[in-house]
Design an enzyme around this catalytic site. Structure first.
Site, mmCIF file in Angstrom:
data_model
loop_
_atom_site.group_PDB
_atom_site.id
_atom_site.type_symbol
_atom_site.label_atom_id
_atom_site.label_comp_id
_atom_site.label_asym_id
_atom_site.label_seq_id
_atom_site.Cartn_x
_atom_site.Cartn_y
_atom_site.Cartn_z
ATOM 1 N N LYS A 15 0.823 -1.222 0.000
ATOM 2 C CA LYS A 15 0.000 0.000 0.000
ATOM 3 C C LYS A 15 0.852 1.265 0.000
ATOM 4 C CE LYS A 15 -1.787 1.447 4.141
ATOM 5 N NZ LYS A 15 -1.330 2.802 4.432
ATOM 6 N N ASN A 16 1.852 1.302 0.891
ATOM 7 C CA ASN A 16 2.599 2.551 1.065
ATOM 8 C C ASN A 16 3.632 2.805 -0.037
ATOM 9 O OD1 ASN A 16 1.052 3.113 3.232
ATOM 10 N ND2 ASN A 16 2.586 2.561 4.780
ATOM 11 N N ARG A 60 -4.349 10.035 5.344
ATOM 12 C CA ARG A 60 -3.162 10.878 5.511
ATOM 13 C C ARG A 60 -2.334 10.956 4.213
ATOM 14 N NH1 ARG A 60 0.301 14.239 8.799
ATOM 15 N NH2 ARG A 60 2.381 13.844 8.034
ATOM 16 N N CYS A 108 -5.355 7.561 9.981
ATOM 17 C CA CYS A 108 -5.340 6.806 11.228
ATOM 18 C C CYS A 108 -5.037 7.698 12.416
ATOM 19 C CB CYS A 108 -4.285 5.707 11.141
ATOM 20 S SG CYS A 108 -4.792 4.369 10.074
ATOM 21 N N ARG A 119 0.624 13.715 14.013
ATOM 22 C CA ARG A 119 0.878 13.700 12.569
ATOM 23 C C ARG A 119 0.849 15.100 11.936
ATOM 24 N NH1 ARG A 119 -1.493 8.414 9.818
ATOM 25 N NH2 ARG A 119 0.551 8.377 8.885
ATOM 26 N N PRO A 120 1.785 15.955 12.351
ATOM 27 C CA PRO A 120 1.822 17.313 11.805
ATOM 28 C C PRO A 120 2.253 17.330 10.341
ATOM 29 C CG PRO A 120 3.715 16.912 13.219
ATOM 30 C CD PRO A 120 2.850 15.689 13.300
ATOM 31 N N ILE A 121 2.080 18.498 9.681
ATOM 32 C CA ILE A 121 2.519 18.615 8.287
ATOM 33 C C ILE A 121 3.493 19.786 8.119
ATOM 34 C CG2 ILE A 121 0.524 17.464 7.243
ATOM 35 C CD1 ILE A 121 -0.463 20.318 6.521
ATOM 36 N N ASP A 122 4.137 20.161 9.233
ATOM 37 C CA ASP A 122 5.054 21.314 9.189
ATOM 38 C C ASP A 122 6.210 21.123 8.203
ATOM 39 O OD1 ASP A 122 5.659 19.290 11.086
ATOM 40 O OD2 ASP A 122 7.163 20.556 12.027
ATOM 41 N N ASP A 141 4.755 0.226 12.135
ATOM 42 C CA ASP A 141 3.558 -0.458 11.617
ATOM 43 C C ASP A 141 3.479 -1.922 12.052
ATOM 44 O OD1 ASP A 141 2.792 1.858 10.399
ATOM 45 O OD2 ASP A 141 3.476 1.304 8.403
ATOM 46 N N ILE A 161 7.888 6.659 17.314
ATOM 47 C CA ILE A 161 7.436 7.487 16.176
ATOM 48 C C ILE A 161 6.107 8.202 16.435
ATOM 49 C CG2 ILE A 161 7.090 7.513 13.650
ATOM 50 C CD1 ILE A 161 9.654 6.085 13.946
ATOM 51 N N ARG A 203 -8.756 -1.029 4.704
ATOM 52 C CA ARG A 203 -7.960 0.049 4.102
ATOM 53 C C ARG A 203 -6.593 -0.463 3.658
ATOM 54 N NH1 ARG A 203 -7.080 5.314 7.373
ATOM 55 N NH2 ARG A 203 -5.613 5.476 5.653
HETATM 56 N N1 EPU Z 1 6.554 14.438 11.194
HETATM 57 C C1 EPU Z 1 6.583 15.756 11.590
HETATM 58 N N2 EPU Z 1 6.222 16.706 10.678
HETATM 59 C C2 EPU Z 1 5.820 16.385 9.409
HETATM 60 C C3 EPU Z 1 5.818 15.038 9.009
HETATM 61 C C4 EPU Z 1 6.185 14.070 9.926
HETATM 62 O O1 EPU Z 1 6.917 16.061 12.721
HETATM 63 O O2 EPU Z 1 5.517 17.327 8.651
HETATM 64 C C5 EPU Z 1 6.942 13.382 12.172
HETATM 65 C C6 EPU Z 1 5.754 12.487 12.551
HETATM 66 O O3 EPU Z 1 4.930 13.069 13.521
HETATM 67 C C7 EPU Z 1 6.461 11.248 13.043
HETATM 68 C C8 EPU Z 1 7.715 11.202 12.176
HETATM 69 O O4 EPU Z 1 7.841 12.480 11.571
HETATM 70 O O5 EPU Z 1 6.831 11.367 14.374
HETATM 71 C C9 EPU Z 1 7.713 10.143 11.111
HETATM 72 O O6 EPU Z 1 6.444 10.062 10.483
HETATM 73 P P1 EPU Z 1 6.333 9.929 8.904
HETATM 74 O O7 EPU Z 1 6.135 11.305 8.335
HETATM 75 O O8 EPU Z 1 7.426 9.105 8.382
HETATM 76 O O9 EPU Z 1 4.965 9.160 8.741
HETATM 77 P P2 EPU Z 1 4.051 9.248 7.479
HETATM 78 O O10 EPU Z 1 4.873 9.546 6.288
HETATM 79 O O11 EPU Z 1 2.883 10.096 7.758
HETATM 80 C C10 EPU Z 1 4.271 6.751 6.745
HETATM 81 C C11 EPU Z 1 3.338 5.605 6.514
HETATM 82 C C12 EPU Z 1 2.790 5.151 7.851
HETATM 83 C C13 EPU Z 1 3.953 4.711 8.732
HETATM 84 C C14 EPU Z 1 4.955 5.860 8.869
HETATM 85 C C15 EPU Z 1 6.208 5.486 9.623
HETATM 86 C C16 EPU Z 1 2.458 6.064 4.316
HETATM 87 C C17 EPU Z 1 1.306 6.459 3.470
HETATM 88 N N3 EPU Z 1 2.261 6.051 5.634
HETATM 89 O O12 EPU Z 1 3.515 7.761 7.378
HETATM 90 O O13 EPU Z 1 1.956 4.029 7.589
HETATM 91 O O14 EPU Z 1 3.477 4.350 9.995
HETATM 92 O O15 EPU Z 1 5.351 6.322 7.573
HETATM 93 O O16 EPU Z 1 6.844 4.436 9.008
HETATM 94 O O17 EPU Z 1 3.514 5.735 3.797
HETATM 95 C C18 EPU Z 1 0.036 2.701 7.787
HETATM 96 O O18 EPU Z 1 0.303 2.239 6.674
HETATM 97 O O19 EPU Z 1 -0.839 2.188 8.534
HETATM 98 C C19 EPU Z 1 0.764 3.861 8.267
HETATM 99 C C20 EPU Z 1 0.331 4.622 9.262
#
Ligand code: EPU
Length: 435
Positions: free
Chosen positions: A26-27, A97, A121, A126-129, A318, A340, A411
């Protein structure tokens, strides 16, 4: 339509047997679907499971004007030639997300994008900064109005930039790789995530003309250019390493003999090491993993002090929830440190109600004491991965359990019950009409 699973547990018996095939990841698929925006032509995607998130991403791209069609089972065609809108649909984005990964290619191709705060989820803040800051570095202007971000560039073009991520982020890495492909000049991304799904995306983009260097390392360099062309090249999704790991944990707990096929064992080295160390009889092949003669009950001895989730190649967040279920059956005390996401231990309350001995120290740490027999319960799936951990726990437990809210499991996993039935699990999907 609301659906639930009814699972008749094995009460600790290790009797499952047979083969289970791993689907596409999926990812890895979701970012590649988003990457279609970078292309002049369309392309074929292979090994695509029938999961809800792929449907949502197809709808999201469809709302923007892309064409996504299912050619045959596990095969999709995608073409973003007709894409003419740049505002992400609120309802779908709030469900997933991964909608955020569309922002990079949209902004890079059209110079504008608007999107609501993405949902998905509930596993932490899960910020987007990183996204907003990165787009600014690439010369974009950002505004937040009426619960939406509006990002635009002056000359409809992003500029290459040096972006350092304070924490490696999977989707931010993917988003800025895609943004860099059409940006003016060179983009350097530092402290990027190393997850194999990113390589799967990079390899496809490079095969279609993108200039990306450094995949698999912590610094990635992208030299921007013109729209990519697939010219008949096909994307093949890598095997889902989280599905592989989850079935391996299920096998360790409940199977006598199990073969997991169509997988890449190298992607879950850390889990294989831990399970082998704990005494699980695992045989690793090139694209398969076997559990053989796994007939002793509660004999695993977890070595070490516990598990700590980390970016790849560390222990995947995960797989943390399924691993907690494994640890309830090993002898001794293990610390689970979820580094994480701060909401990812919430499911533990339900596992404790099933009879597990787990102490939640704080939102990031729990101590699991085993072995403990689990009893059947009625549960509510909280997210994709904890949902699958509940499936594993209820198969392991004694008695008949109910798992509600299985949309969240759908999902990420295609008709999981049909695949589990084949290896001997007693699981039924019940629709609301039958409830
Ligand atoms: N983070 C920030 N700011 C941001 C983005 C991320 O502080 O703007 C922090 C997050 O809060 C977290 C860390 O960076 O503490 C790492 O999170 P990451 O951004 O890597 O997570 P993600 O990209 O949102 C993906 C997977 C998740 C998986 C995580 C960690 C996808 C679509 N999602 O999420 O998968 O848990 O990486 O490996 O690739 C799932 O498939 O169920 C799932 C949640």
């Amino acid at each position: 339509m609301k659906e639930k699973f009814i699972v008749k547990g094995l009460g600790g018996k290790k009797i499952l047997s047979g083969k289970i095939k791993i689907n596409g990841a999926k990812n890895a698929i979701l970012p590649t679907m988003a990457a279609s925006i970078l292309f002049k032509d369309g392309f074929e995607l292979n090994n695509i499971p029938n999961i809800e998130d792929v449907k949502r991403m197809s709808e999201l791209l469809g709302c923007l004007g892309s064409e996504v069609s299912k050619k045959s089972e596990n095969k999709y065609l995608i073409n973003s030639k007709g894409l003419n809108k740049f505002d992400l649909d609120r309802k779908i984005s709030e469900q997933m997300r991964a909608s955020i990964i569309l922002t990079g290619p949209l902004l890079a191709r059209f110079g504008q994008v608007s999107f609501p705060v993405p949902g998905g989820c509930v596993i932490g803040a899960r910020p987007i900064d990183f996204f907003v800051a990165g787009f600014k570095k690439m010369g974009a202007e950002t505004k937040f109005k009426n619960d939406r971000y509006y990002i635009s560039t002056k000359n409809k073009k992003l500029n290459g930039a040096k972006i350092f991520f304070k924490t490696p982020s999977v989707t931010a890495t993917e988003t800025f790789i895609m943004a860099g492909v059409l940006a003016k000049g060179k983009t350097i991304l530092k402290n990027v995530a190393l997850e194999p799904e990113i390589d799967n995306l990079i390899n496809f983009l490079v095969s279609c003309g993108a200039k990306i260097k450094g995949g698999g390392t912590t610094t990635i360099e992208i030299v921007g250019g013109t729209l990519l062309e697939a010219k008949g090249k096909k994307y093949i999704a890598m095997p889902d390493r989280i599905e592989t790991g989850s079935f391996l944990i299920l096998g360790a707990l409940c199977a006598k003999d199990l073969e997991i096929t169509n997988c890449n064992p190298n992607d879950i080295d850390i889990l294989i090491e831990i399970l082998k160390d704990s005494g699980v009889p695992i045989k690793v092949g090139k694209t398969s993993i076997k559990i053989e003669k796994n007939d002793k009950i509660n004999n695993s001895q977890f070595k070490g002090s516990g598990i700590k989730t980390k970016e790849y190649p560390g222990f995947p967040t995960d797989l943390q929830a399924p691993m907690v279920i494994f640890l309830t059956q090993t002898t001794g005390e293990s610390l689970v440190f979820e580094t994480i996401f701060e909401g990812r231990l919430n499911f533990i309350e339900d596992i404790t109600r099933m009879g597990a001995d787990i102490i939640l120290l704080d939102p990031h740490r729990a101590i699991v004491r085993g072995p403990k027999d689990l009893r059947a319960r009625e549960l509510e799936s909280p997210d994709i991965r904890a949902g699958l951990a509940f499936v594993i726990a209820t198969i392991l437990a004694k008695g008949e359990s109910v798992i509600n809210n299985i949309y969240l499991i759908d999902r990420g996993y295609e008709r999981i019950e049909e695949r589990l039935i084949k290896i001997g699990v007693d699981i039924k999907r019940i629709s609301s009409e039958e409830i």
